[in-house]
Scaffold this active site. Structure first.
Site, short mmCIF file in Angstrom:
data_model
loop_
_atom_site.label_atom_id
_atom_site.label_comp_id
_atom_site.label_asym_id
_atom_site.label_seq_id
_atom_site.Cartn_x
_atom_site.Cartn_y
_atom_site.Cartn_z
N ASN A 147 38.59 45.48 47.06
CA ASN A 147 39.53 44.64 46.33
C ASN A 147 40.82 45.37 45.96
OD1 ASN A 147 38.44 46.30 44.38
ND2 ASN A 147 37.54 44.66 43.15
N ARG A 285 42.25 51.06 34.06
CA ARG A 285 41.25 51.03 33.01
C ARG A 285 41.95 51.09 31.67
NH1 ARG A 285 38.82 49.18 36.46
NH2 ARG A 285 36.80 49.76 37.33
N GLN A 314 34.58 45.50 27.51
CA GLN A 314 34.68 44.27 28.27
C GLN A 314 33.35 43.54 28.23
OE1 GLN A 314 38.18 45.08 31.47
NE2 GLN A 314 36.14 45.49 32.22
N HIS A 333 39.52 40.38 33.03
CA HIS A 333 39.50 41.30 34.17
C HIS A 333 39.24 40.54 35.46
CE1 HIS A 333 38.24 45.61 35.58
NE2 HIS A 333 39.10 45.03 36.39
#
Length: 386
Positions: A147, A285, A314, A333
């Site tokens: 990705n 991050r 998260q 995210h």
């Protein structure tokens, strides 16, 4: 036979989709630079379908159960009473996504004596305590490059959104207004701006390549300098350190992994050296940036905007200050979990599992930790405290 514990994000609030906006995905021959796409023996899913949520199961159930393995899928991952903690004790494999990370801490490793493989369905294994994985002899792997372009596209979108003041302008339309002056009072062109990336690996370099047609001045810093031919082709300016680079930039994008050298890098002191009105993009991050320093810089005007999709923890709590700070373009995210990316990281996850169960080597580029040390991509990109 093995128990595979898979932690995925929840299904859509209106239920798992029965139809999709598009019928197919574009065909890709490979990744930039020549790395081949994931190549499992087969897949049991339809590319373009929602695979990263609980009901999607990464398309793994039929394959794993046909081999006699057990698959447990949950989104419940927080706290000692969570399904993740209950199931972890006898799990052989844990699969997690960076978007909904199951934090494999030192304490959790100690409670998982059978664990042999921690697999990230995506890129970024910082939710795994790599020192503990090394200590316990657990292999850590991720689906490298699956990705990267998805995230790079999100970075470019975020830069344009912030600089052109898109989100507040769109909100004017939703509110029934036509307040042009309010919209353009914070809107600029990216043409001629200086943009710098912290790290120029797969994502950072892809960002630079996509920004070059916008006639921006391109800067980068990385502990591995790019070939001179690449610098010349893109007109890149190299800086030895982040501190050296950021005072020259109007836009800074963070594309580095989280490890001891990058944690807390963007603090009050570093942000103070940046141009007043710099835009900061972080799809890497959250802990690379000091949470409260970012808020203070936006409130004071030192930063003109902050965007990205990475938070800590998260999912982020409802009272996280990044939800309400001024001039932000934050999303959950999502940058690396497009339906296009999901097809690749689900296929890569199966490829890694097939190698693991067959006892054959996992691709070197997928490895983060193996045989008690950093390996493959991990040796190139990560550092540990040990």
């Amino acid at each position: 036979m093995a128990k595979v514990l898979c932690v995925l994000y929840d299904d859509p609030v209106n239920g798992y989709p029965s139809t999709y906006a598009r019928n197919d995905l574009p065909h890709l021959d490979g990744y930039p630079g020549g790395q081949t796409l994931p190549a499992p023996s087969a897949v049991d899913f339809t590319p373009g379908h929602l695979l990263g949520s609980v009901s999607g199961e990464l398309g793994l159930r039929r394959y794993l159960e046909s081999q006699g393995h057990t698959l447990v899928v949950t989104s419940d991952k927080e706290g000692p009473g969570s399904a993740f903690d209950r199931e972890l004790a006898d799990a052989d494999v844990v699969i997690s996504q960076p978007f909904w990370p199951a934090y494999l801490t030192k304490e959790r490793f100690a409670r998982a004596p059978k664990l042999k493989l921690a697999l990230t369905a995506g890129i970024g294994s910082d939710h795994v305590d790599l020192d503990a994985a090394i200590e316990h002899g657990v292999t850590v792997a991720e689906v490298t490059y699956c990705n990267s372009i998805s995230v790079a596209e999100h970075v470019v979108m975020s830069i344009l959104n912030l600089v052109r003041n898109f989100v507040p302008s769109h909100q004017i339309v939703l509110d029934g207004g036509w307040n042009i002056a309010d919209a353009v009072a914070r809107s600029y062109d990216v043409e001629g701006m200086h943009v710098g990336t912290v790290a120029a690996g797969r994502i950072g370099l892809a960002v630079l390549k996509r920004l070059a047609p916008f006639d921006m001045h391109l800067h980068y810093t990385d502990r591995h300098r790019l070939p001179e031919s690449v610098e010349r082709e893109l007109g890149l300016t190299f800086h030895e350190t982040t501190a050296d680079m950021v005072p020259h930039c109007d836009v800074v994008t963070i594309n580095a992994p989280l490890h001891p050298e990058t944690e807390g890098l963007f603090d009050d002191d570093l942000i103070a050296t940046m141009k007043r009105g710099t835009y900061l993009i972080n799809t890497a991050r959250a802990r690379i940036a000091d949470r409260d320093a970012v808020v203070r810089a936006l409130e004071s005007g030192q930063l003109a905007g902050y965007a990205g999709d990475v938070w800590f923890p998260q999912p982020a709590p409802a009272d996280h200050p990044w939800r309400t700070m001024p001039h932000h373009g934050m999303t959950p995210h999502i940058s690396g979990s497009s339906l296009s990316a999901q097809a690749r990281y689900a296929a890569g996850t199966r490829e890694i599992l097939e190698s693991f169960f067959a006892g054959t080597p996992i691709r070197d580029e997928y490895l983060i930790v193996e045989a008690g040390k950093l390996a493959g991509t991990g040796a190139h990109s990560y550092s540990t405290n040990s």
